[in-house]
Motif scaffolding. Structure first.
Motif, PDB file in Angstrom:
ATOM      1  N   VAL A   1       0.818  -1.210   0.000  1.00 21.39           N
ATOM      2  CA  VAL A   1       0.000   0.000   0.000  1.00 21.39           C
ATOM      3  C   VAL A   1       0.857   1.268   0.000  1.00 21.39           C
TER       4      VAL A   1
ATOM      5  N   GLU B   1       0.903   0.593  -4.591  1.00 15.88           N
ATOM      6  CA  GLU B   1      -0.466   0.800  -5.079  1.00 15.88           C
ATOM      7  C   GLU B   1      -1.176   1.992  -4.446  1.00 15.88           C
TER       8      GLU B   1
ATOM      9  N   THR C   1      -7.153  15.018   3.827  1.00 15.72           N
ATOM     10  CA  THR C   1      -8.103  13.918   3.762  1.00 15.72           C
ATOM     11  C   THR C   1      -9.089  14.083   4.913  1.00 15.72           C
TER      12      THR C   1
ATOM     13  N   PRO D   1      -9.773  -0.307  -4.908  1.00 16.05           N
ATOM     14  CA  PRO D   1     -11.103   0.293  -4.983  1.00 16.05           C
ATOM     15  C   PRO D   1     -11.461   0.946  -3.646  1.00 16.05           C
ATOM     16  N   GLY D   2     -11.970   2.169  -3.721  1.00 16.93           N
ATOM     17  CA  GLY D   2     -12.374   2.848  -2.496  1.00 16.93           C
ATOM     18  C   GLY D   2     -11.274   3.676  -1.876  1.00 16.93           C
ATOM     19  N   SER D   3     -10.025   3.450  -2.262  1.00 16.45           N
ATOM     20  CA  SER D   3      -8.962   4.275  -1.705  1.00 16.45           C
ATOM     21  C   SER D   3      -9.064   5.672  -2.295  1.00 16.45           C
ATOM     22  N   ILE D   4      -8.515   6.632  -1.589  1.00 12.77           N
ATOM     23  CA  ILE D   4      -8.651   8.007  -2.062  1.00 12.77           C
ATOM     24  C   ILE D   4      -7.840   8.222  -3.329  1.00 12.77           C
TER      25      ILE D   4
ATOM     26  N   ASN E   1     -14.673  10.050  -4.419  1.00 11.88           N
ATOM     27  CA  ASN E   1     -14.480   9.158  -3.259  1.00 11.88           C
ATOM     28  C   ASN E   1     -14.287   9.874  -1.928  1.00 11.88           C
ATOM     29  N   ILE E   2     -14.626  11.126  -1.841  1.00 16.39           N
ATOM     30  CA  ILE E   2     -14.306  11.868  -0.622  1.00 16.39           C
ATOM     31  C   ILE E   2     -15.574  12.097   0.194  1.00 16.39           C
ATOM     32  N   SER E   3     -15.497  11.747   1.476  1.00 12.59           N
ATOM     33  CA  SER E   3     -16.613  12.081   2.356  1.00 12.59           C
ATOM     34  C   SER E   3     -16.401  13.503   2.864  1.00 12.59           C
TER      35      SER E   3
END
Lengths: 515, 397
Positions: free
Chosen positions: A172, A194, A247, A276-279, A322-324
């Protein structure tokens, strides 16, 4: 990967674009000067001056003894044996282990002999190569490969020094210090990561220089971090080159005071292979520099070429994929400064959202720099040099360079709070001893008054006893050994206990002892 | 055995003891009594720093800022109130009916039973280390313990009382009136709601658990943990499992909202958690990250108690992003970026569980009062796991 970037603004842009452009062309108002002229010449946060070695205040002291580790032996066994100040020399060979350093001041150094490196090999099964939580840790001269998580991860260690490592495909992140203060990351080579190859998370006073990062999803990421310089790095063929992010949803909420200068940032067109789902999965391929929500980011002296999507993009949380949204994080990138950079052949194959924005704004050329969203008090020194989009609110920078700020590293190591032995003894007394002892009442153990009478002038005796208690009283349970406290702390707490005249209440014996 | 003893007391205690109840003038364990009669917490963690005082980091990191400074009398009064069923509408339930010291200050159930056996849809959380938290309830809707406790007190499905009933009952109790006047010496003779909330908050913030075997390791004792437990710690903080990214030491929570994608039990409607409270679509299905201290004592797990064991709860995180959700929900929820597929082995899960067991420390457990000013049996209805144990033991005897 998602191309949601900017999508939010498209519809609004289409509606008002034409009107806005007409307005803009019609007016020729003087451009505001933005920023203090002395922003980088008298920068309060800049500590090291020219001529001081960057590693002056970071890394291990090397004042202890040297422990050698040879092929076939365990590095962790050496760490276990080591005391603060020691140097652990690791000779060439292949080491298949996770090394964790929960001590201060350890110097972990690889010995490279005739081109042979010590190799940390994760075999795609081990999680991390090196984890540290201590202060003043040096990690250098290792080749690290095939781990699932990180090559080198720090949690809360200050004054770290990570240099001269070769990191290939370690999952990661490559180098990931988190929640530390005062750290230097230099001359590392990283590829095949990744997420971010060098990821500085929730740190302060950081310097990242002369690294080579390629074929990663993100080259270098500065996230929720303040007072950081990223300079002289070679950043190519990543999905995104250098990122400065806030973030959302993290406990430290800000990124500001970041300089990105004199880097080579080219051909960052690698396909995005982020999880998938990573920023970073939301970073479009072909992005040179991405500033998201970070403040006071100054970009100077970089060569930024051949990044197909865009050379520099400044954006906010609303426009990023993908950002909350976090009500405690400011979503906008403010006070961004773009000084002189060399840019060409960027933006030749932008994502659809940028293409649409170009269309609305009647821009035909390939775009070097894009701003999406509100960016207050930002500036660009010489906008005529670049093709820009969305920078019309940017003023002219009132400063032309960052030369006055050499580094944000501290002149002296970040120190732990200096507590006296008495203060530490008090913490241990209340934090631990009061669970069983009160001043003048019987609790689980005898009253402190009685202990005082027994050991009046003999704190050493009491310190020895608590390390190795023996059953003394028929009617009391045996005291558990407190040998997990260091000898110094045992003496400090003994002295405090003999001097204390305070009270503490006791637990319910019925709840704390087996009847 | 201990539990049986408590149960026995519950029936055998003479009621007239109520008249003799006095408040302690000493602070609970962990606290120093200052000259101005305040209890001040001390911990070995006070030696350390944390960035911006946030109390998140690694082993030698300071705790988040804390709430202390209540008087010993306020804390002790809070203890009496906490265990007193008088605080419920029908005098059957106390705070301890769902937050029992023998069950990690939770209730050992997936979701708690309220007044008249009413069901509820979110698990009763542990109360250890509340002094360091800034958000309360699973959905983080309260920012103080005082605000929080009004939820269960006045919910018709939980304790089912009303502000008026609470004031009336306490003000008509001479013993309580006296004790409140001792705990709040400069205040009016009439007991107020604010005094009740303050006293209960004072007691709750005295529940401190910072002396686990993990803590000994953190403070530098290398042998405090076994090799298996250290392997678990290394998985816990690794970026593969990423547990420590949200359950960050030293409190083992970063106090943020996280959307992790736990499903509801069959037949129960989906719980949108913080998304509803904060009207934030990206927090749909989001809940406050709970502290893991004493986590081995508070099964079952998650906001709805769907996982019976720590192993099951750990397993959830390695089963893949959104694996528990249906397609529609998957589209709707913005799962936290740390939820992924770490592919942990079964052995690694066991090591993680072993590590989580090192976070247990209940040395400072306060005593359950032997008698209450109300004359009611302390605690009232026991949480069902304790009541069940009692029944079975009772029958065996």
């Amino acid at each position: 990967m998602s191309n949601k970037l900017f999508a939010v603004l498209i519809s609004a842009g289409l509606l008002v674009g034409g009107f806005w452009l007409g307005q803009h062309l019609a007016t020729n108002s003087p451009v505001a000067l933005v920023g203090d002229a002395d922003r980088y010449t008298s920068n309060a946060a800049a500590r090291i001056t020219a001529g001081t070695a960057l590693d002056a205040s970071v890394g291990a002291s090397g004042t202890g003894t040297t422990i050698d580790v040879f092929n076939g032996e365990s590095i962790q066994a050496a760490v276990k044996r080591a005391s603060s100040g020691d140097i652990i020399r690791v000779y060439p060979g292949t080491y298949q282990e996770t090394v964790y350093i929960d001590k201060d001041d350890i110097w972990l150094t690889g010995v490279i002999q005739r081109g042979h490196w010590p190799i940390l090999e994760g075999n795609h099964t081990l999680n991390d190569a090196i984890l540290y939580s201590g202060n003043n840790i040096t990690v250098e001269n290792f080749r690290i490969t095939h781990y699932k998580g990180n090559a080198i991860m720090g949690q809360a260690g200050n004054n770290f020094l990570i240099r001269n490592n070769h990191v290939i495909d370690t999952g990661v992140y490559g180098i990931f210090p988190q929640l530390g203060k005062n750290g230097l990351i230099e001359r590392n080579i990283l590829s095949g990561i990744e997420d971010a190859a060098i990821y500085v998370g929730m740190c302060d006073n950081i310097h990242v220089n002369n690294n080579e990062v390629f074929e990663n999803v993100a080259g270098i990421e500065i996230e929720n971090t303040r007072h950081a310089i990223v300079e002289n790095n070679k950043v190519y063929n990543n999905t995104g080159g250098i990122l400065a992010f806030i973030t959302p949803g993290l406990p430290i909420k800000t990124t500001y005071d970041v300089i990105i200068r004199n880097n080579f940032i080219s051909d960052n067109n690698h396909v995005n292979f982020g999880a998938p789902g990573s920023i970073v999965a939301g970073v479009p391929s072909g992005s040179g520099i991405v500033v998201m929500a970070a403040d006071q980011v100054t970009i100077e002296g970089n060569i930024i070429t051949n990044n197909k999507n865009v050379g520099i993009v400044i954006t906010d949380h609303q426009s990023f994929a993908n950002i909350s949204l976090d009500p405690e994080s400011d979503p906008n990138s403010d006070q961004v400064a773009i000084l002189n950079n060399v840019m060409f052949n960027n933006g030749y194959q932008p994502i659809n959202e940028i293409s649409a924005l170009k269309l609305v704004n009647l821009i035909k050329n390939d775009v070097d720099i894009v701003n999406v969203g509100t960016s207050a008090d930002s500036c660009i020194l010489d906008p005529g040099k670049y093709v820009t989009l969305g920078l019309d609110d940017y003023g002219r920078c009132n400063f032309s360079d960052t030369h006055g700020t050499v580094s944000y590293l501290l002149p002296e190591p970040a120190e732990p709070h200096p507590f006296t032995d008495t203060e530490k003894g008090k913490m241990a007394y209340y934090g631990i001893c009061t669970g069983c002892h009160a001043y003048n009442v019987r609790m689980i153990g005898p009253p402190v008054q009685i202990i005082q009478a027994l050991y009046m002038d003999n704190p050493e005796g009491l310190a020895d006893y608590i390390a190795k208690p023996i059953k003394k009283r028929e009617d009391y349970p045996e005291m558990p050994a407190q040998n997990y406290l260091s000898p110094e702390l045992r003496l400090a707490v003994a002295k405090f206990m003999l001097g204390v005249d305070n009270q503490g209440q006791f637990n319910d014996p019925a709840l704390n002892q087996n009847p | 055995m201990r539990i049986f003893f408590a149960f026995f007391c519950l029936f055998a205690w003479p009621l007239d003891l109520a008249a003799n109840i006095a408040l302690s003038d000493r602070c609970p364990p962990g606290f120093e009594l200052t000259p101005n009669n305040q209890c001040q917490l001390h911990s070995l963690y006070d030696q350390y720093n944390s960035l911006y005082g946030q109390g998140v980091g690694g082993l030698k990191t300071a705790l988040p800022s804390r709430r202390d400074g209540f008087s010993p009398q306020q804390i002790d009064l809070g203890r009496l109130l906490f265990f007193d069923p008088l605080l419920s509408g029908d005098n059957t339930l106390s705070c301890a009916s769902c937050h029992h010291p023998a069950l990690g200050f939770a209730d050992g159930r997936a979701t708690p039973l309220g007044i008249n056996g009413a069901s509820n849809h979110r698990a009763a959380p542990s109360l250890w280390n509340m002094a360091f938290l800034t958000r309360f309830f699973w959905d983080a809707r309260a920012t103080s313990l005082e605000a929080q406790m009004q939820g269960p007190l006045y919910s018709p499905r939980e304790m089912g009382t009303t502000p008026a009933a609470l004031l009336q009952k306490l003000n008509s109790n001479e013993s309580y009136k006296h004790l409140f006047s001792v705990a709040f010496p400069n205040a009016n003779q009439h007991i107020t709601l604010d005094q009740i909330y303050a006293a209960v908050a004072a007691f709750e913030t005295s529940l401190v658990s910072l002396n686990s075997r993990y803590d000994r390791y953190a403070h530098g004792h290398q042998d405090a943990l076994s090799d298996t437990e250290i392997a678990g710690l290394n998985i816990f903080r690794s970026f593969v499992a990423r547990c420590a990214e949200c359950h960050t030491p030293p409190l083992f929570t970063n106090q943020q909202i996280a959307v992790i994608g736990v499903a509801e039990p069959m037949g129960q409607s989906f719980d949108y958690g913080a998304g509803t409270i904060f009207n934030n679509p990206s927090w749909k299905g989001g809940f406050k990250v709970p502290s893991l201290r004493n986590i081995a004592r508070t099964a079952p797990y998650m906001h709805n108690g769907v996982f019976k064991s720590l192993k099951e709860a750990a397993q959830f995180y390695t089963n893949g992003r959104g694996h528990a959700l249906d397609t529609e929900r998957k589209k709707e929820l913005l799962l936290h970026w740390h939820i992924w597929e770490p592919n942990l082995t079964d052995e690694e899960l066991d090591q993680l569980v072993a590590f989580m067991h090192t976070l247990t420390d209940e040395q400072f457990t306060p005593p359950i009062p032997k008698a209450l000013p109300s004359g009611l049996p302390p605690i009232g209805v026991l949480p069902s796991p304790l009541a069940d144990t009692l029944t079975s033991k009772h029958l065996k005897n």
